[in-house]
Design a protein around this motif. Structure first.
Motif, PDB file in Angstrom:
ATOM      1  N   ASN A   1       0.840  -1.187   0.000  1.00 23.65           N
ATOM      2  CA  ASN A   1       0.000   0.000   0.000  1.00 23.65           C
ATOM      3  C   ASN A   1       0.880   1.243   0.000  1.00 23.65           C
ATOM      4  OD1 ASN A   1      -2.333  -1.519   0.146  1.00 23.65           O
ATOM      5  ND2 ASN A   1      -2.312  -1.531   2.381  1.00 23.65           N
ATOM      6  N   ARG A   2       0.674   2.064  -1.037  1.00 16.19           N
ATOM      7  CA  ARG A   2       1.424   3.311  -1.114  1.00 16.19           C
ATOM      8  C   ARG A   2       0.721   4.362  -0.269  1.00 16.19           C
ATOM      9  NH1 ARG A   2       3.022   4.683  -7.149  1.00 16.19           N
ATOM     10  NH2 ARG A   2       4.356   6.127  -6.058  1.00 16.19           N
ATOM     11  N   LYS A   3       1.430   4.916   0.673  1.00 19.43           N
ATOM     12  CA  LYS A   3       0.836   5.880   1.588  1.00 19.43           C
ATOM     13  C   LYS A   3       0.919   7.313   1.061  1.00 19.43           C
ATOM     14  CE  LYS A   3       0.023   2.701   4.580  1.00 19.43           C
ATOM     15  NZ  LYS A   3      -1.320   2.145   4.687  1.00 19.43           N
ATOM     16  N   LYS A   4       1.887   7.592   0.202  1.00 20.31           N
ATOM     17  CA  LYS A   4       2.056   8.937  -0.324  1.00 20.31           C
ATOM     18  C   LYS A   4       1.638   8.966  -1.785  1.00 20.31           C
ATOM     19  CE  LYS A   4       5.761  10.209   2.747  1.00 20.31           C
ATOM     20  NZ  LYS A   4       7.090  10.745   2.881  1.00 20.31           N
ATOM     21  N   LEU A   5       0.919  10.001  -2.145  1.00 26.48           N
ATOM     22  CA  LEU A   5       0.519  10.159  -3.530  1.00 26.48           C
ATOM     23  C   LEU A   5       1.622  10.886  -4.288  1.00 26.48           C
ATOM     24  CD1 LEU A   5      -3.190  11.246  -3.113  1.00 26.48           C
ATOM     25  CD2 LEU A   5      -2.307   8.991  -3.697  1.00 26.48           C
ATOM     26  N   MET A   6       1.893  10.415  -5.482  1.00 25.93           N
ATOM     27  CA  MET A   6       2.907  11.041  -6.313  1.00 25.93           C
ATOM     28  C   MET A   6       2.281  12.172  -7.120  1.00 25.93           C
ATOM     29  SD  MET A   6       5.530   8.585  -8.308  1.00 25.93           S
ATOM     30  CE  MET A   6       5.872   9.505  -9.756  1.00 25.93           C
ATOM     31  N   LYS A   7       2.928  13.294  -7.143  1.00 30.00           N
ATOM     32  CA  LYS A   7       2.444  14.406  -7.947  1.00 30.00           C
ATOM     33  C   LYS A   7       2.928  14.215  -9.383  1.00 30.00           C
ATOM     34  CE  LYS A   7       2.591  18.446  -6.042  1.00 30.00           C
ATOM     35  NZ  LYS A   7       3.029  19.769  -5.560  1.00 30.00           N
ATOM     36  N   GLN A   8       2.006  14.215 -10.319  1.00 28.03           N
ATOM     37  CA  GLN A   8       2.371  14.047 -11.718  1.00 28.03           C
ATOM     38  C   GLN A   8       2.348  15.407 -12.398  1.00 28.03           C
ATOM     39  OE1 GLN A   8       0.227  10.996 -13.709  1.00 28.03           O
ATOM     40  NE2 GLN A   8       0.963   9.431 -12.315  1.00 28.03           N
ATOM     41  N   LEU A   9       3.475  15.797 -12.928  1.00 30.33           N
ATOM     42  CA  LEU A   9       3.624  17.085 -13.570  1.00 30.33           C
ATOM     43  C   LEU A   9       3.722  16.912 -15.077  1.00 30.33           C
ATOM     44  CD1 LEU A   9       6.273  18.621 -11.149  1.00 30.33           C
ATOM     45  CD2 LEU A   9       3.807  19.000 -11.152  1.00 30.33           C
ATOM     46  N   PRO A  10       3.312  17.918 -15.858  1.00 32.75           N
ATOM     47  CA  PRO A  10       3.452  17.827 -17.313  1.00 32.75           C
ATOM     48  C   PRO A  10       4.927  17.895 -17.709  1.00 32.75           C
ATOM     49  CG  PRO A  10       2.628  19.973 -16.688  1.00 32.75           C
ATOM     50  CD  PRO A  10       2.644  19.141 -15.446  1.00 32.75           C
ATOM     51  N   ASN A  11       5.211  17.319 -18.861  1.00 34.15           N
ATOM     52  CA  ASN A  11       6.571  17.277 -19.387  1.00 34.15           C
ATOM     53  C   ASN A  11       6.864  18.599 -20.095  1.00 34.15           C
ATOM     54  OD1 ASN A  11       9.007  16.566 -20.393  1.00 34.15           O
ATOM     55  ND2 ASN A  11       8.256  15.080 -21.859  1.00 34.15           N
ATOM     56  N   LEU A  12       7.285  19.625 -19.332  1.00 35.48           N
ATOM     57  CA  LEU A  12       7.517  20.952 -19.891  1.00 35.48           C
ATOM     58  C   LEU A  12       8.960  21.103 -20.357  1.00 35.48           C
ATOM     59  CD1 LEU A  12       5.602  23.258 -17.416  1.00 35.48           C
ATOM     60  CD2 LEU A  12       4.851  22.423 -19.631  1.00 35.48           C
ATOM     61  N   GLN A  13       9.094  21.735 -21.515  1.00 35.90           N
ATOM     62  CA  GLN A  13      10.398  22.006 -22.103  1.00 35.90           C
ATOM     63  C   GLN A  13      10.467  23.492 -22.430  1.00 35.90           C
ATOM     64  OE1 GLN A  13      12.532  19.398 -22.472  1.00 35.90           O
ATOM     65  NE2 GLN A  13      10.954  18.001 -21.743  1.00 35.90           N
ATOM     66  N   LYS A  14      11.648  24.086 -22.266  1.00 36.40           N
ATOM     67  CA  LYS A  14      11.865  25.474 -22.660  1.00 36.40           C
ATOM     68  C   LYS A  14      12.395  25.457 -24.086  1.00 36.40           C
ATOM     69  CE  LYS A  14      13.391  29.501 -20.258  1.00 36.40           C
ATOM     70  NZ  LYS A  14      14.330  30.035 -19.285  1.00 36.40           N
ATOM     71  N   LYS A  15      11.687  26.125 -24.998  1.00 38.19           N
ATOM     72  CA  LYS A  15      12.033  26.036 -26.417  1.00 38.19           C
ATOM     73  C   LYS A  15      11.899  27.404 -27.053  1.00 38.19           C
ATOM     74  CE  LYS A  15      12.516  23.553 -30.231  1.00 38.19           C
ATOM     75  NZ  LYS A  15      13.787  23.036 -30.598  1.00 38.19           N
ATOM     76  N   ARG A  16      12.849  27.743 -27.916  1.00 40.99           N
ATOM     77  CA  ARG A  16      12.811  28.997 -28.666  1.00 40.99           C
ATOM     78  C   ARG A  16      12.248  28.730 -30.048  1.00 40.99           C
ATOM     79  NH1 ARG A  16      18.243  31.519 -29.419  1.00 40.99           N
ATOM     80  NH2 ARG A  16      17.056  33.285 -30.147  1.00 40.99           N
ATOM     81  N   PHE A  17      11.325  29.591 -30.472  1.00 36.87           N
ATOM     82  CA  PHE A  17      10.735  29.486 -31.802  1.00 36.87           C
ATOM     83  C   PHE A  17      10.969  30.783 -32.542  1.00 36.87           C
ATOM     84  CE2 PHE A  17       8.140  26.735 -29.115  1.00 36.87           C
ATOM     85  CZ  PHE A  17       8.196  25.555 -29.827  1.00 36.87           C
ATOM     86  N   TYR A  18      11.243  30.676 -33.833  1.00 37.76           N
ATOM     87  CA  TYR A  18      11.430  31.849 -34.673  1.00 37.76           C
ATOM     88  C   TYR A  18      10.150  32.092 -35.451  1.00 37.76           C
ATOM     89  CZ  TYR A  18      13.266  35.056 -38.144  1.00 37.76           C
ATOM     90  OH  TYR A  18      13.475  36.146 -38.932  1.00 37.76           O
ATOM     91  N   ILE A  19       9.642  33.320 -35.362  1.00 37.28           N
ATOM     92  CA  ILE A  19       8.450  33.703 -36.112  1.00 37.28           C
ATOM     93  C   ILE A  19       8.900  34.620 -37.239  1.00 37.28           C
ATOM     94  CG2 ILE A  19       6.185  34.806 -35.992  1.00 37.28           C
ATOM     95  CD1 ILE A  19       6.118  34.126 -33.041  1.00 37.28           C
ATOM     96  N   PRO A  20       8.946  34.094 -38.480  1.00 41.98           N
ATOM     97  CA  PRO A  20       9.481  34.909 -39.583  1.00 41.98           C
ATOM     98  C   PRO A  20       8.599  36.102 -39.939  1.00 41.98           C
ATOM     99  CG  PRO A  20       8.705  32.770 -40.386  1.00 41.98           C
ATOM    100  CD  PRO A  20       8.606  32.753 -38.898  1.00 41.98           C
TER     101      PRO A  20
END
Length: 52
Positions: A1-20
């Protein structure tokens, strides 16, 4: 029995995009699913939908 709940976070990435159309770089923190969406639709389309 797992007593602690795991927090699930989104897979966030820092990304640069060029807008021509605006001739500038934009840095976004996007999830892996969001990155696939941007690659599929294009950064300009996604930016218009988000209102950036």
């Amino acid at each position: 029995n797992r007593k602690k709940l795991m927090k699930q976070l989104p897979n966030l990435q820092k990304k640069r995009f060029y807008i021509p159309e605006e001739d500038r770089w934009v840095t976004l923190r996007v999830s892996a699913a969001g990155l696939r969406t941007i690659n599929k639709l294009g950064i300009q389309t996604v930016a218009q939908e988000l209102g950036i």
